[in-house]
Design a protein around this motif. Structure first.
Motif, short mmCIF file in Angstrom:
data_model
loop_
_atom_site.label_atom_id
_atom_site.label_comp_id
_atom_site.label_asym_id
_atom_site.label_seq_id
_atom_site.Cartn_x
_atom_site.Cartn_y
_atom_site.Cartn_z
N HIS A 154 0.84 -1.20 0.00
CA HIS A 154 0.00 0.00 0.00
C HIS A 154 0.87 1.24 0.00
O HIS A 154 1.79 1.35 0.81
CB HIS A 154 -0.91 0.00 1.23
N ARG A 181 0.99 5.19 0.62
CA ARG A 181 0.24 6.27 1.29
C ARG A 181 0.94 7.59 0.98
O ARG A 181 2.16 7.71 1.20
CB ARG A 181 0.25 6.12 2.81
N VAL A 220 -3.48 12.05 -5.27
CA VAL A 220 -4.60 11.26 -5.80
C VAL A 220 -4.42 11.04 -7.31
O VAL A 220 -4.63 9.94 -7.82
CB VAL A 220 -5.96 11.95 -5.49
N LYS A 236 -4.15 6.00 -2.69
CA LYS A 236 -5.49 5.79 -2.13
C LYS A 236 -5.61 6.21 -0.67
O LYS A 236 -6.66 6.04 -0.04
CB LYS A 236 -5.89 4.31 -2.27
N THR A 237 -4.50 6.67 -0.10
CA THR A 237 -4.53 7.20 1.27
C THR A 237 -3.70 8.47 1.31
O THR A 237 -2.61 8.51 0.74
CB THR A 237 -3.91 6.20 2.28
N ASP A 252 -12.29 10.61 -2.63
CA ASP A 252 -12.39 9.15 -2.59
C ASP A 252 -11.08 8.47 -2.17
O ASP A 252 -10.55 7.61 -2.86
CB ASP A 252 -12.85 8.62 -3.97
N VAL A 253 -10.56 8.91 -1.05
CA VAL A 253 -9.36 8.29 -0.47
C VAL A 253 -9.56 8.12 1.03
O VAL A 253 -10.46 8.74 1.62
CB VAL A 253 -8.09 9.17 -0.68
N CYS A 274 -4.45 -1.69 -5.05
CA CYS A 274 -5.40 -0.77 -5.68
C CYS A 274 -6.48 -0.35 -4.70
O CYS A 274 -7.35 0.44 -5.03
CB CYS A 274 -6.08 -1.44 -6.87
N ASP A 275 -6.48 -0.89 -3.48
CA ASP A 275 -7.55 -0.50 -2.55
C ASP A 275 -7.03 0.45 -1.48
O ASP A 275 -5.88 0.88 -1.51
CB ASP A 275 -8.25 -1.75 -1.96
N TYR A 276 -7.90 0.78 -0.54
CA TYR A 276 -7.54 1.78 0.47
C TYR A 276 -6.48 1.26 1.44
O TYR A 276 -5.84 2.03 2.13
CB TYR A 276 -8.77 2.22 1.26
#
Ligand code: SAH
Length: 350
Positions: free
Chosen positions: A54, A56, A99, A104-105, A132-133, A338-340
């Motif tokens: 992930h 950030r 973004v 995603k964060t 949308d994050v 690809c996700d949060y």
């Protein structure tokens, strides 16, 4: 019993039961050959957190701080640094840029700068949430009602390192602060439903392996969702400027042990690890980490957020930083998530 089979038994226990006592943790923290420990952490990371890494986007938005932590370059008493404070619009612009890079964060971090009101911070969070994050804050100690207001504004996560769980060491490094209040903050954050991150500095003067083992047990007891740990790097203009810093191997051992004890949490390869060692991110990723936090602040401010020397300079070219990080991730056979990237709780080990 000779040392090796004993260490192997400890690692097996950790891998199967995700628990070990303080004495066992100390033995592993001080062992000569840590490769079997790193390999076990990597297996557990793969099994519980998967191969996704992930990313950030970190935005350091103010270097003003009224605290006087002995290790930190941003301490109020350090008049050798030039301070900066972003305007809300600048923070939003940095978030937008992150973004647009696919992050995603957004992690908003600062010194404890009281010139931002909670309402202003809530409005910033609110505007970023419209992108949308997930939003993480790391702005220090606040009251429960302030944490509640920020949660209600949409904040998903909060990072507040305990720094050290040893009360005496904590007291000696944090004039005018209280260990009890820091712990109170962490439990308030959990109770309010934040994904809660904590962590510690490694290699502080006077810190022993026993204290580090206690830090790990503290994280597990808290049931932290994220653990960020990095080497202490001595910083000019602070009372600890002439002390020795932490070593990379101990940081990697701590990360591996954190992964084994808390298999499904998120563990970043900390910026300070990347500063201490040009391969730091990669080493972190194979010793339990599954998160990297590219710095998405404005280039002119990055150097001014001078928590410790070497931050915001060198190693990672700011323009290509995300590409450089992605290349390192792919080289390790890992993927970009690809996700949060919230903690996916798979196991109850508390
Ligand atoms: N004000 C926020 C953010 C602090 S800065 C808060 O209180 O949480 C983020 C982290 O930088 C700190 O938690 C600390 O662990 C780390 N840090 C500070 N000085 C450091 C140093 N000299 N070497 C390495 N890490 C340091």
């Amino acid at each position: 019993m000779n040392a090796m089979p004993e260490l192997e038994t400890f690692i097996k226990t950790l891998e199967n039961e995700h628990a070990l006592d303080r004495a066992g943790l100390v033995k592993l923290l001080t062992c000569e050959e840590a490769l079997p420990l790193y390999m076990a952490a990597d297996r557990v990371r793969k099994k519980f957190a998967g191969d996704d890494v992930h990313l950030r986007g970190l935005v350091e938005f103010s270097s003003y701080c009224f605290r006087t932590c002995f290790y930190c370059g941003l301490r109020a008493a350090n008049n050798k640094i030039k301070r900066f404070r972003m305007e809300p619009e600048e923070i939003i612009e940095c978030a937008k840029h992150a973004v647009s890079c696919g992050l995603k964060t957004i992690v908003l971090q600062s010194g404890e700068d009281k010139s931002f009101t909670i309402n202003e911070l809530c409005s910033i969070v609110n505007r970023i949430k419209c992108m949308d994050v997930a939003v993480t804050l790391s702005i220090g100690e606040l009251s429960k009602s302030e944490y509640r207001a920020l949660k209600n504004a949409g904040t998903d996560r909060y990072l507040l390192r305990i720094e050290t769980s040893n009360k005496q060491l904590y007291k000696s490094l944090h004039p005018g602060m209280s260990y009890k209040n820091r712990v109170r903050c962490l439990y308030d954050l959990k109770e309010l439903g934040y994904e809660t991150g904590t962590g510690c500095l490694i290699g502080l003067p006077g810190q022993t392996p026993e204290m580090l083992a206690d830090d790990l047990l503290f994280f597990k007891e808290l049931d932290a969702d994220m653990i960020g740990m990095g080497p202490f790097i001595p910083c000019t203009g602070t009372p600890l400027e002439c002390e020795d810093g932490g070593d990379v191997d101990t940081v990697l051992k701590m990360m591996a042990l954190a992964r084994l004890l808390m298999p499904d949490i998120n563990i970043p390869a900390a910026t300070a690890l990347g500063v201490k060692d040009s391969d730091g991110y990669k080493k972190g990723l194979i010793c339990g980490a599954n998160v990297i936090m590219p710095n998405m602040g404005r280039n002119e401010y990055k150097k001014l957020y001078a928590i410790y020397p070497g931050k915001g300079v060198g190693i990672i070219n700011p323009e290509n930083q995300i590409e450089t990080i992605k290349t390192a991730i792919f080289q390790l056979g890992r993927n970009i998530s690809c996700d949060y990237g919230s903690r996916k709780r798979l196991i109850n080990t508390v």
